[in-house]
Design a protein around this motif. Structure first.
Motif, PDB file in Angstrom:
ATOM      1  N   SER A  69      -0.511  19.049 -19.892  1.00 29.43           N
ATOM      2  CA  SER A  69       0.145  17.772 -19.002  1.00 29.43           C
ATOM      3  C   SER A  69      -0.824  16.754 -18.905  1.00 29.43           C
ATOM      4  O   SER A  69      -1.993  17.055 -18.801  1.00 29.43           O
ATOM      5  CB  SER A  69       0.691  18.200 -17.730  1.00 29.43           C
ATOM      6  OG  SER A  69      -0.262  18.831 -17.026  1.00 29.43           O
ATOM      7  N   ASP A  70      -0.503  15.406 -19.107  1.00 28.20           N
ATOM      8  CA  ASP A  70      -1.395  14.439 -19.029  1.00 28.20           C
ATOM      9  C   ASP A  70      -0.506  13.153 -19.090  1.00 28.20           C
ATOM     10  O   ASP A  70       0.789  13.060 -19.300  1.00 28.20           O
ATOM     11  CB  ASP A  70      -2.392  14.204 -20.284  1.00 28.20           C
ATOM     12  CG  ASP A  70      -3.778  13.764 -19.840  1.00 28.20           C
ATOM     13  OD1 ASP A  70      -3.628  13.015 -18.995  1.00 28.20           O
ATOM     14  OD2 ASP A  70      -4.700  13.699 -20.540  1.00 28.20           O
ATOM     15  N   PHE A  71      -1.184  11.704 -18.577  1.00 25.86           N
ATOM     16  CA  PHE A  71      -0.453  10.756 -18.588  1.00 25.86           C
ATOM     17  C   PHE A  71      -1.170   9.715 -19.708  1.00 25.86           C
ATOM     18  O   PHE A  71      -2.242  10.045 -20.142  1.00 25.86           O
ATOM     19  CB  PHE A  71      -0.592  10.133 -17.248  1.00 25.86           C
ATOM     20  CG  PHE A  71      -2.034   9.871 -16.738  1.00 25.86           C
ATOM     21  CD1 PHE A  71      -2.525   8.870 -17.104  1.00 25.86           C
ATOM     22  CD2 PHE A  71      -2.512  10.880 -15.811  1.00 25.86           C
ATOM     23  CE1 PHE A  71      -4.381   8.885 -16.734  1.00 25.86           C
ATOM     24  CE2 PHE A  71      -4.009  10.873 -15.278  1.00 25.86           C
ATOM     25  CZ  PHE A  71      -4.872   9.629 -16.004  1.00 25.86           C
ATOM     26  N   PHE A  72      -0.373   8.968 -20.014  1.00 23.23           N
ATOM     27  CA  PHE A  72      -0.913   7.812 -21.076  1.00 23.23           C
ATOM     28  C   PHE A  72      -1.895   6.916 -20.183  1.00 23.23           C
ATOM     29  O   PHE A  72      -1.602   6.396 -19.178  1.00 23.23           O
ATOM     30  CB  PHE A  72       0.239   7.045 -21.821  1.00 23.23           C
ATOM     31  CG  PHE A  72       1.256   7.944 -22.307  1.00 23.23           C
ATOM     32  CD1 PHE A  72       1.055   8.274 -23.629  1.00 23.23           C
ATOM     33  CD2 PHE A  72       2.812   8.070 -22.216  1.00 23.23           C
ATOM     34  CE1 PHE A  72       1.754   9.187 -24.510  1.00 23.23           C
ATOM     35  CE2 PHE A  72       3.415   8.563 -22.767  1.00 23.23           C
ATOM     36  CZ  PHE A  72       3.082   9.213 -24.269  1.00 23.23           C
ATOM     37  N   HIS A  73      -2.691   6.223 -21.013  1.00 20.30           N
ATOM     38  CA  HIS A  73      -3.611   5.140 -20.397  1.00 20.30           C
ATOM     39  C   HIS A  73      -4.695   5.591 -19.648  1.00 20.30           C
ATOM     40  O   HIS A  73      -4.823   6.715 -19.221  1.00 20.30           O
ATOM     41  CB  HIS A  73      -2.623   4.052 -20.299  1.00 20.30           C
ATOM     42  CG  HIS A  73      -3.453   2.690 -20.385  1.00 20.30           C
ATOM     43  ND1 HIS A  73      -4.405   2.430 -20.116  1.00 20.30           N
ATOM     44  CD2 HIS A  73      -2.782   1.724 -21.164  1.00 20.30           C
ATOM     45  CE1 HIS A  73      -4.460   1.121 -20.600  1.00 20.30           C
ATOM     46  NE2 HIS A  73      -3.675   0.674 -21.296  1.00 20.30           N
ATOM     47  N   ASN A  74      -5.087   4.635 -18.983  1.00 15.92           N
ATOM     48  CA  ASN A  74      -6.335   4.892 -17.951  1.00 15.92           C
ATOM     49  C   ASN A  74      -6.159   4.514 -16.598  1.00 15.92           C
ATOM     50  O   ASN A  74      -7.163   4.338 -15.978  1.00 15.92           O
ATOM     51  CB  ASN A  74      -7.687   4.690 -18.654  1.00 15.92           C
ATOM     52  CG  ASN A  74      -7.727   3.023 -19.021  1.00 15.92           C
ATOM     53  OD1 ASN A  74      -6.996   2.346 -18.670  1.00 15.92           O
ATOM     54  ND2 ASN A  74      -8.856   2.670 -19.283  1.00 15.92           N
ATOM     55  N   ASN A  75      -5.001   3.693 -16.260  1.00 13.25           N
ATOM     56  CA  ASN A  75      -4.952   3.191 -14.871  1.00 13.25           C
ATOM     57  C   ASN A  75      -3.600   3.609 -14.527  1.00 13.25           C
ATOM     58  O   ASN A  75      -2.621   3.514 -15.365  1.00 13.25           O
ATOM     59  CB  ASN A  75      -5.355   1.720 -14.978  1.00 13.25           C
ATOM     60  CG  ASN A  75      -4.372   0.694 -15.810  1.00 13.25           C
ATOM     61  OD1 ASN A  75      -2.925   0.873 -15.532  1.00 13.25           O
ATOM     62  ND2 ASN A  75      -4.555   0.465 -16.985  1.00 13.25           N
ATOM     63  N   LYS A  76      -3.372   3.395 -13.197  1.00 13.96           N
ATOM     64  CA  LYS A  76      -1.852   3.584 -12.497  1.00 13.96           C
ATOM     65  C   LYS A  76      -0.751   2.833 -13.123  1.00 13.96           C
ATOM     66  O   LYS A  76       0.232   3.369 -13.506  1.00 13.96           O
ATOM     67  CB  LYS A  76      -2.144   3.532 -10.880  1.00 13.96           C
ATOM     68  CG  LYS A  76      -0.818   4.014 -10.282  1.00 13.96           C
ATOM     69  CD  LYS A  76      -1.161   4.433  -8.865  1.00 13.96           C
ATOM     70  CE  LYS A  76       0.209   5.110  -8.247  1.00 13.96           C
ATOM     71  NZ  LYS A  76      -0.241   5.537  -6.851  1.00 13.96           N
ATOM     72  N   LYS A  77      -1.098   1.656 -13.132  1.00 17.95           N
ATOM     73  CA  LYS A  77       0.056   0.594 -13.508  1.00 17.95           C
ATOM     74  C   LYS A  77       0.731   1.061 -15.009  1.00 17.95           C
ATOM     75  O   LYS A  77       1.717   1.247 -14.969  1.00 17.95           O
ATOM     76  CB  LYS A  77      -0.503  -0.705 -13.498  1.00 17.95           C
ATOM     77  CG  LYS A  77       0.624  -1.769 -13.732  1.00 17.95           C
ATOM     78  CD  LYS A  77      -0.102  -3.216 -13.796  1.00 17.95           C
ATOM     79  CE  LYS A  77       1.192  -4.115 -14.449  1.00 17.95           C
ATOM     80  NZ  LYS A  77       0.503  -5.532 -14.861  1.00 17.95           N
ATOM     81  N   ASP A  78      -0.477   0.935 -15.832  1.00 18.98           N
ATOM     82  CA  ASP A  78       0.139   1.144 -17.324  1.00 18.98           C
ATOM     83  C   ASP A  78       0.594   2.774 -17.367  1.00 18.98           C
ATOM     84  O   ASP A  78       1.698   3.046 -18.081  1.00 18.98           O
ATOM     85  CB  ASP A  78      -1.087   0.844 -18.411  1.00 18.98           C
ATOM     86  CG  ASP A  78      -1.376  -0.533 -18.187  1.00 18.98           C
ATOM     87  OD1 ASP A  78      -0.527  -1.475 -18.164  1.00 18.98           O
ATOM     88  OD2 ASP A  78      -2.527  -0.883 -18.533  1.00 18.98           O
ATOM     89  N   ALA A  79       0.012   3.591 -16.829  1.00 19.29           N
ATOM     90  CA  ALA A  79       0.244   4.913 -17.060  1.00 19.29           C
ATOM     91  C   ALA A  79       1.850   5.182 -16.359  1.00 19.29           C
ATOM     92  O   ALA A  79       2.460   5.778 -17.091  1.00 19.29           O
ATOM     93  CB  ALA A  79      -0.661   5.924 -16.017  1.00 19.29           C
ATOM     94  N   ASN A  80       2.001   4.518 -15.109  1.00 19.53           N
ATOM     95  CA  ASN A  80       3.236   4.671 -14.735  1.00 19.53           C
ATOM     96  C   ASN A  80       4.402   3.903 -15.520  1.00 19.53           C
ATOM     97  O   ASN A  80       5.424   4.556 -15.908  1.00 19.53           O
ATOM     98  CB  ASN A  80       3.539   4.375 -13.221  1.00 19.53           C
ATOM     99  CG  ASN A  80       2.573   5.397 -12.484  1.00 19.53           C
ATOM    100  OD1 ASN A  80       2.156   6.392 -12.806  1.00 19.53           O
ATOM    101  ND2 ASN A  80       2.300   4.823 -11.167  1.00 19.53           N
ATOM    102  N   GLN A  81       4.061   2.881 -16.064  1.00 20.54           N
ATOM    103  CA  GLN A  81       4.909   2.202 -17.018  1.00 20.54           C
ATOM    104  C   GLN A  81       5.337   2.755 -18.181  1.00 20.54           C
ATOM    105  O   GLN A  81       6.273   3.003 -18.721  1.00 20.54           O
ATOM    106  CB  GLN A  81       4.522   0.595 -17.139  1.00 20.54           C
ATOM    107  CG  GLN A  81       5.247  -0.028 -18.119  1.00 20.54           C
ATOM    108  CD  GLN A  81       4.752  -1.455 -18.411  1.00 20.54           C
ATOM    109  OE1 GLN A  81       3.576  -1.624 -18.274  1.00 20.54           O
ATOM    110  NE2 GLN A  81       5.594  -2.537 -18.700  1.00 20.54           N
TER     111      GLN A  81
END
Length: 198
Positions: A69-81
């Motif tokens: 499991s992981d998120f995209f990108h490296n910051n909260k705004k972009d990862a959540n978007q």
């Protein structure tokens, strides 16, 4: 850098998409803020729950190991978007820098591999499955692919090139390298096969 950190770093790069990319590039993977409910492994409980619900509805996968499991990108705004775009099945691709696979002697993603996409805080949002993997020079990325990666039809290729050039330049700078128009991009097309239940 440990193997686990290397794999995590590659996953972030591989699943990047830059919308409104900032210059606050992180040079190391940091531990994300998690909810109060965690497992003993530091993975949010929602990740395990999502995999449990998925395998219950798809018993042919019940013996499969839970995917990373992981998120995209490296910051909260972009990862959540980006998690939201994946959840809504608008984002259908992600791009990685082939240079990093060479640098870390890592295998390219494989067709059929699943991944649990989370928001920046580690809450499970969707399960994706890789459908196609290609290696394409930066200057040959198509409008169609950029649209799949960005999840938008508004100037996708122009936005894709601008955002990814900046991101890749920052990543390569750490190794004393510079991006080129011919640098190879690992283009990963995926399908969202399961989403969180509201």
């Amino acid at each position: 850098m440990t193997y686990q950190k290397t794999v995590r770093y590659l996953a972030i790069i591989l699943f990047l998409i830059l919308i409104s990319c900032k210059n606050d590039q992180k040079t190391e993977v940091t531990v994300e803020t998690k909810s109060e409910i965690k497992t003993e492994n530091g993975i949010d409980k929602s990740v395990y729950e999502m995999w449990k619900h998925y395998t219950k509805s798809n018993p042919e996968f019940k013996n499969e190991e839970m995917p990373e499991s992981d998120f995209f990108h490296n910051n909260k705004k972009d990862a959540n978007q980006l998690a939201e775009l994946t959840l809504n099945r608008k984002k259908k691709a992600s791009s990685g820098l082939y240079f990093l696979y060479q640098k870390y002697n890592a295998d390219l993603p494989k067709v059929g591999k699943k991944q649990i996409i989370t928001d920046f805080d580690g809450k499970a949002q969707a399960i994706i499955e890789i459908k196609e993997v290609d290696t394409v020079p930066f200057n040959q990325i198509s409008k169609e692919y950029a649209e799949m990666d960005l999840g938008t039809k508004i100037e996708p290729l122009k936005k894709w090139k601008k955002a990814h050039w900046q991101f890749f330049a920052n990543v390569m700078k750490e190794s004393g390298e510079k991006p080129t128009e011919e640098m190879l991009i690992v283009c990963e097309r995926f399908e969202t096969i399961w989403t969180k239940k509201y």
